[in-house]
Design a protein around this motif. Structure first.
Motif, mmCIF file in Angstrom:
data_model
loop_
_atom_site.group_PDB
_atom_site.id
_atom_site.type_symbol
_atom_site.label_atom_id
_atom_site.label_comp_id
_atom_site.label_asym_id
_atom_site.label_seq_id
_atom_site.Cartn_x
_atom_site.Cartn_y
_atom_site.Cartn_z
ATOM 1 N N VAL A 451 -49.597 34.451 -28.347
ATOM 2 C CA VAL A 451 -50.437 35.485 -27.761
ATOM 3 C C VAL A 451 -51.882 35.102 -28.072
ATOM 4 O O VAL A 451 -52.310 35.180 -29.231
ATOM 5 C CB VAL A 451 -50.105 36.880 -28.327
ATOM 6 C CG1 VAL A 451 -51.011 37.935 -27.705
ATOM 7 C CG2 VAL A 451 -48.639 37.224 -28.102
ATOM 8 N N ASP A 452 -52.603 34.639 -27.060
ATOM 9 C CA ASP A 452 -53.982 34.166 -27.258
ATOM 10 C C ASP A 452 -54.049 33.111 -28.360
ATOM 11 O O ASP A 452 -54.955 33.104 -29.196
ATOM 12 C CB ASP A 452 -54.909 35.334 -27.596
ATOM 13 C CG ASP A 452 -55.001 36.350 -26.463
ATOM 14 O OD1 ASP A 452 -54.893 35.926 -25.298
ATOM 15 O OD2 ASP A 452 -55.146 37.548 -26.760
ATOM 16 N N GLY A 453 -53.071 32.221 -28.357
ATOM 17 C CA GLY A 453 -53.036 31.138 -29.324
ATOM 18 C C GLY A 453 -52.482 31.509 -30.673
ATOM 19 O O GLY A 453 -52.362 30.657 -31.561
ATOM 20 N N GLU A 454 -52.131 32.778 -30.860
ATOM 21 C CA GLU A 454 -51.623 33.254 -32.148
ATOM 22 C C GLU A 454 -50.097 33.329 -32.099
ATOM 23 O O GLU A 454 -49.510 33.829 -31.131
ATOM 24 C CB GLU A 454 -52.221 34.619 -32.463
ATOM 25 C CG GLU A 454 -51.954 35.083 -33.874
ATOM 26 C CD GLU A 454 -52.804 36.293 -34.248
ATOM 27 O OE1 GLU A 454 -52.595 36.812 -35.362
ATOM 28 O OE2 GLU A 454 -53.663 36.709 -33.446
ATOM 29 N N LEU A 455 -49.448 32.879 -33.158
ATOM 30 C CA LEU A 455 -47.994 32.750 -33.179
ATOM 31 C C LEU A 455 -47.296 34.057 -33.549
ATOM 32 O O LEU A 455 -47.747 34.795 -34.423
ATOM 33 C CB LEU A 455 -47.589 31.665 -34.195
ATOM 34 C CG LEU A 455 -46.086 31.408 -34.353
ATOM 35 C CD1 LEU A 455 -45.508 30.781 -33.085
ATOM 36 C CD2 LEU A 455 -45.820 30.503 -35.562
ATOM 37 N N ALA A 456 -46.183 34.314 -32.872
ATOM 38 C CA ALA A 456 -45.223 35.342 -33.281
ATOM 39 C C ALA A 456 -43.851 34.688 -33.263
ATOM 40 O O ALA A 456 -43.521 33.942 -32.332
ATOM 41 C CB ALA A 456 -45.256 36.542 -32.349
ATOM 42 N N VAL A 457 -43.064 34.904 -34.304
ATOM 43 C CA VAL A 457 -41.751 34.274 -34.419
ATOM 44 C C VAL A 457 -40.667 35.265 -33.990
ATOM 45 O O VAL A 457 -40.645 36.408 -34.451
ATOM 46 C CB VAL A 457 -41.495 33.795 -35.865
ATOM 47 C CG1 VAL A 457 -40.077 33.263 -36.008
ATOM 48 C CG2 VAL A 457 -42.495 32.711 -36.241
ATOM 49 N N CYS A 458 -39.785 34.793 -33.116
ATOM 50 C CA CYS A 458 -38.684 35.630 -32.624
ATOM 51 C C CYS A 458 -37.452 35.524 -33.516
ATOM 52 O O CYS A 458 -36.729 36.500 -33.715
ATOM 53 C CB CYS A 458 -38.303 35.224 -31.209
ATOM 54 S SG CYS A 458 -39.669 35.272 -30.037
ATOM 55 N N GLY A 459 -37.163 34.330 -34.035
ATOM 56 C CA GLY A 459 -35.983 34.147 -34.867
ATOM 57 C C GLY A 459 -35.640 32.679 -34.997
ATOM 58 O O GLY A 459 -36.396 31.795 -34.572
#
Length: 578
Positions: A451-459
């Protein structure tokens, strides 16, 4: 040790930060203050220890395993091993009620898998690992083994003085062999497979430590770290201990078993020592929130950074911690959620300090189809915590199963590249299995989105549950089940089992209640809540007692092992819940 080598540069980094004013304060199990070592004093004590180890033959390239408590002896030995250009292997300690035979078997296996040349054992622990002084044979038929030495107790005044303090440390003969020299042998988490011995080079260690200290704005004159994390865990060893050594900030060091027995003492230590930096997984912040809601007052206004690098991070837990801490001086911007793994030494992404907790709410249905968008309704919503941008010198890329980079607003496996990646995994024949692909990128096994180069981990890729042709990540089911009264939050594992040629959802959770009627109610409520929140029916619910859910030595869920436990107990006496 030659100047300019990676080993020398790492030691130079630690030496440059050492002072007489700041250092490490060891805390007794009851929370009272123990001995204090300035970082300069600890370096002197480590030099004396290094000379003793050198006389025993320890030199560059040797792997030195430690079985010791969170004590001066262990910390001094770690520094001494690095002074000799050798590699440290901090072995897990037994947790409460652990089967002694299981601990012995696991420890012996790790000693062998780490390619251990020397084993240092703290007084009183030799019996638990059945390590006679002298030589510990390797596995039957291997012809290997290691030399066993006592991990000697150390006091603040135990250091060389005068000419001895200035004398050059002459390591033993360098180890000959095919494996590269390393600073740490760090076993991977073991959440989806058996832990593997990852070789962390001195150069990679130095790069990563400097990277996260810079990103987090650590200043020796302003910061005080307070930690109970185990030293065999990468966040405890590298994040808190090595990070404190390399920055020169004060460190207040407690042990994990004492934290488990009295978590409130952790808050009191932060208050007493005016701690500014702490790090803990989800469950610790959940425990802290419950304690902060009690009438007992704490002054935690000194905190500026509460780091969470859990797998996954629960946004609701962190919000609860902030809400409960508001009356105790905790500011809303102190939460620092990060992403990392052993294959990258420690840290991969982090926001800048003071940004606070940020999340993104996406459609669970879209995630299952490989993309992400705003949720269409509350039942479809899934919250993910944003984990910042890559550290300087690290690159991040999301890839499809084909290996090609994914498009915008798509989900993919996280790949990383940069100076912090490990040398590889140590194999039985003293060779190294590469962790990085031919193109220079390392596949993490984690699935995420940007998101706008920022990481979010799903699993985790291996933990994905495929139902009706769509991917589902266990955490969405686990968080829903954790809302049920009686379920121990953070002690829930979701996995799939095949029934009638179709994947079905099973939930395993630890519960507090033992009565049959109450347990039956919990099983129904778990199944109903999960289906209500996610739209996916639950085929079965397995209830476990406290401590029965399989986890790694660092507390991460082992979903594959939980699935195996469920299948082995298929002839359960309880009726399926749906």
């Amino acid at each position: 040790m030659h100047s300019g080598t990676p080993q020398a540069l790492w030691n130079d980094t630690l030496d440059a930060a050492a002072s007489e004013e700041r250092g490490v304060r060891f805390i007794a199990p009851d929370g009272s203050s123990g001995p204090f070592f300035s970082w300069s004093g600890l370096r002197r004590a480590a030099a004396a220890q290094a000379r003793r180890l050198a006389r025993a033959g320890v030199g560059a390239g040797h792997h030195v395993a430690l079985v010791g408590l969170t004590s001066p002896a262990t910390v001094v030995a770690i520094r001494a091993v690095w002074l000799l250009g050798a590699s440290v292997v901090v072995l897990p300690l037994p947790f409460r009620a652990m089967d002694p035979e299981l601990f012995l078997a696991q420890t012996r296996r790790r000693i062998a898998e780490a390619g251990t040349d020397f084993l240092l054992v703290e007084a009183g622990m030799a019996e638990s690992v059945q390590a006679p002084w002298g030589h510990l044979p390797g596995p039957q038929g291997s012809g290997g083994g290691c030399r066993v030495l006592p991990l000697e107790s150390v006091e603040p005044g135990d250091a060389a003085t005068g000419h001895e303090a200035e004398a050059e440390i002459v390591p033993g003969a360098a180890r000959q062999g095919r494996r590269p020299h390393s600073a740490i042998v760090q076993f991977t988490s073991g959440s989806t497979a058996e832990p593997k011995p990852a070789l962390i080079s001195h150069a990679a260690l130095r790069h990563n430590v400097r990277g996260f200290l810079t990103r987090m704005g650590i200043r020796a004159e302003n910061d005080v770290a307070v930690s109970w994390l185990p030293l065999y865990h990468d966040m405890g060893l590298i994040g808190m201990l090595a990070g404190s050594m390399a920055s020169g900030m004060d460190l207040v060091l407690w042990d994990p078993l004492s934290f488990a027995a009295s978590p409130g003492t952790w808050l009191r230590l932060i208050e007493q020592h005016r701690g500014t930096v702490v790090c803990a997984p989800n469950f610790a912040y959940g425990l802290a929130a419950r304690l902060l809601r009690l009438p007992q007052p704490y002054d935690l206004s000194s905190l500026r950074m509460c780091i969470n690098g859990a797998e996954p991070i629960d946004g609701a837990t962190m919000r609860g911690f902030l809400e409960a801490g508001r009356g105790h001086g905790i500011e809303p911007d102190v939460v620092q959620c990060v992403y990392g793994l052993a294959e990258a030494v420690l840290a991969v992404t982090s926001p800048v300090p003071g940004r606070g907790l940020r999340t993104v709410t996406v459609s669970g249905k879209e995630l299952g189809q490989g993309g992400f968008a705003e949720p269409v309704d509350s039942a479809d919503a899934r919250e993910l915590v944003l984990l910042g941008h890559p550290l300087d010198g690290l690159e991040l890329q999301l890839r499809a199963p084909s290996g090609e980079p994914v498009g915008r607003r798509s989900v993919g496996e996280i790949h990383i590249r940069g100076a912090s990646t490990i040398s590889g995994y140590l194999a039985e024949d003293d060779t190294v299995r590469p962790a990085v692909g031919a193109d220079g990128w390392l596949a993490t096994g984690d699935v995420g989105l940007l998101v706008d180069g920022e990481l979010a981990v799903c699993g985790r890729l291996k933990d994905v549950i495929i139902i009706g042709g769509k991917n589902h990540y266990p955490s969405e089911f686990e968080l829903a089940a954790s809302e049920v009264p009686g379920v121990r939050r953070g002690n829930v594992a979701a996995f799939g089992v095949e029934r009638a040629a179709r994947e079905r959802l099973v939930i395993a959770c630890e519960v507090r209640e033992e009565g049959a009627d109450r347990r039956a109610t919990i099983r129904r409520q778990v199944a109903d809540t999960v289906q209500e929140r996610t739209g996916i029916p639950v085929a079965d619910v397995l209830l476990l007692g406290r401590g029965e859910l399989p986890k790694t030595s660092s507390g991460k869920l082992r979903r594959a092992a939980t699935r195996a436990l469920y299948l082995s107990a298929a002839a359960t006496t309880e009726e399926p819940s749906a």
